[in-house]
Design a protein around this motif. Structure first.
Motif, mmCIF file in Angstrom:
data_model
loop_
_atom_site.group_PDB
_atom_site.id
_atom_site.type_symbol
_atom_site.label_atom_id
_atom_site.label_comp_id
_atom_site.label_asym_id
_atom_site.label_seq_id
_atom_site.Cartn_x
_atom_site.Cartn_y
_atom_site.Cartn_z
ATOM 1 N N UNK A 38 1.081 -1.467 0.182
ATOM 2 C CA UNK A 38 -0.269 -0.137 0.685
ATOM 3 C C UNK A 38 0.645 0.794 -0.005
ATOM 4 N N UNK A 39 2.024 1.194 0.759
ATOM 5 C CA UNK A 39 3.226 2.536 0.563
ATOM 6 C C UNK A 39 3.318 2.803 -0.458
ATOM 7 N N UNK A 44 4.566 5.266 -5.779
ATOM 8 C CA UNK A 44 4.591 5.355 -7.029
ATOM 9 C C UNK A 44 4.021 6.265 -7.680
ATOM 10 N N UNK A 45 2.764 6.626 -7.368
ATOM 11 C CA UNK A 45 1.575 7.855 -7.214
ATOM 12 C C UNK A 45 1.899 8.839 -7.375
ATOM 13 N N UNK A 46 3.169 9.594 -6.612
ATOM 14 C CA UNK A 46 3.240 11.105 -6.434
ATOM 15 C C UNK A 46 4.865 10.844 -7.953
ATOM 16 N N UNK A 51 4.675 3.309 -13.071
ATOM 17 C CA UNK A 51 4.340 1.860 -13.265
ATOM 18 C C UNK A 51 5.499 0.856 -12.576
ATOM 19 N N UNK A 52 4.251 -0.107 -11.506
ATOM 20 C CA UNK A 52 5.368 -1.297 -11.245
ATOM 21 C C UNK A 52 4.916 -2.337 -10.762
ATOM 22 N N UNK A 63 0.641 -4.917 -8.976
ATOM 23 C CA UNK A 63 0.821 -4.252 -10.365
ATOM 24 C C UNK A 63 -0.152 -2.740 -10.749
ATOM 25 N N UNK A 64 0.523 -1.868 -10.959
ATOM 26 C CA UNK A 64 -0.046 -0.407 -11.267
ATOM 27 C C UNK A 64 -0.906 -0.654 -12.249
ATOM 28 N N UNK A 65 -1.926 0.379 -12.632
ATOM 29 C CA UNK A 65 -2.484 0.197 -14.080
ATOM 30 C C UNK A 65 -2.267 -0.263 -14.456
#
Length: 253
Positions: A38-39, A44-46, A51-52, A63-65
Motif C-alpha cells: 500500500x505504501x 508510485x502515484x507521486x 508503473x510497477x 501491479x499498477x494500473x
C-alpha cells in the motif's frame, strides 16, 4: 535488508519499476522492496509515469494500473535491478583522493534598499544512473524549511533516497545560509554512510534558489578514477558567479 530495522525483508521478493527517469525507477524499486504494498502504491502515484510490478513471498503479484498495458504492448524493456548498489570497497593501492568544490555567491542589491534574502544552496554528487551518492551541503533557514522544495532537483532526489533508505540526512549536512562571498566544500570520496565509492563517472551538481528570486543549477560530469582534474564551470545564472572543481590526491599534499 530493511534499513529501518536491520533485518531481512520477508513480504516482498521482487519489485520492478518503469519510469521516465532511470534514477526514479531505481530508487522506487529499491524502496518497494522494504515498504508495504500500500505504501508502495502511494509512493508510485507521486511520480508521474511510474508503473510497477511487485511479487510477494506467497507468489501473488501486485501491479499498477498501467503495467498490464506495458506487458500487452510486447515492448522489450531493459529494466533496472530492484536494488541499486553504488558502493564498493576502495581498490587496493588506489591513492587517497578528495574533491574540492568552490562556489562564489553573488552580491545582489534589492530595489530602493529592499532586503534581499540569502539564497538556499545544495551541492551533491550523483552516480552514472543519477542516484544521489553524497550530499556535501545544504544551506537553508531551518525556520523556513518549507522553502527547501525550491531546491527542486536536490529535494526530489533526496525524498526518493529517504524513502528507499528510511533515513533523513538534512540534520547532518545542513547549515545556515551564507552572505555573498567565496566558499569551499570538500568530498572525501565516500557515500552518505561513510563507505568509499566506486571509481568511475559521476556528476557534481550545484543548485541555488532564492525566495521570490531566481533559480540556478549547474551540472558537471567528472571521472573519479585517480587522475587529478580541475574544472572551471561555465556560469549560467546570477546566484553563483563562479564555481570550480578540483579533484586531487590527498597523499600528494
Amino acid at each position: 535488508m530493511d534499513p529501518r530495522s536491520g533485518r531481512p525483508v520477508s513480504e516482498v521478493v521482487s519489485a520492478t519499476v518503469v519510469a521516465d527517469r532511470a534514477s526514479d525507477a531505481g530508487a522506487l524499486a529499491t524502496a518497494f522492496c522494504v515498504l508495504t504494498p500500500k505504501d508502495s502504491e502511494r509512493l508510485a502515484s507521486s511520480v508521474p509515469g511510474a508503473e510497477f510490478l511487485i511479487v510477494l513471498a506467497d507468489g501473488s503479484r501486485i501491479q499498477s494500473h498501467g503495467w498490464r498495458s506495458l506487458a500487452a504492448g510486447g515492448a522489450r524493456l531493459r529494466l533496472p535491478s530492484p536494488v541499486t548498489s553504488v558502493y564498493a570497497s576502495e581498490p587496493a593501492g588506489q591513492p587517497e583522493s578528495e574533491l574540492t568544490v568552490t562556489v562564489e555567491l553573488a552580491q545582489i542589491q534589492g530595489q530602493a534598499g529592499a532586503r534581499v534574502e540569502r539564497p538556499y544552496l545544495a551541492i551533491w554528487i550523483e552516480d552514472k544512473d543519477k542516484i544521489p551518492v553524497r550530499t556535501l551541503t545544504v544551506l537553508y533557514r531551518p525556520n523556513e524549511a518549507r522553502f527547501l522544495a525550491d531546491l527542486r532537483a536536490w529535494y526530489r532526489g533526496d525524498r526518493l533516497r529517504a524513502m528507499a533508505e528510511g533515513t533523513e540526512i538534512i540534520g547532518s549536512v545542513s547549515s545556515a545560509t551564507r552572505s555573498p562571498g567565496r566558499y569551499t566544500f570538500k568530498w572525501d570520496m565516500k557515500d552518505q554512510q561513510g563507505k568509499p565509492v566506486r571509481p568511475g563517472a559521476y556528476t557534481v551538481l550545484i543548485e541555488a534558489a532564492r525566495e521570490h528570486g531566481t533559480y540556478q543549477i549547474m551540472r558537471q560530469s567528472m571521472d573519479f578514477s585517480g587522475a587529478p582534474k580541475q574544472v572551471q564551470l561555465p556560469i549560467n545564472g546570477i546566484e553563483i558567479t563562479a564555481a570550480s572543481l578540483d579533484y586531487h590526491q590527498t597523499s600528494a599534499k
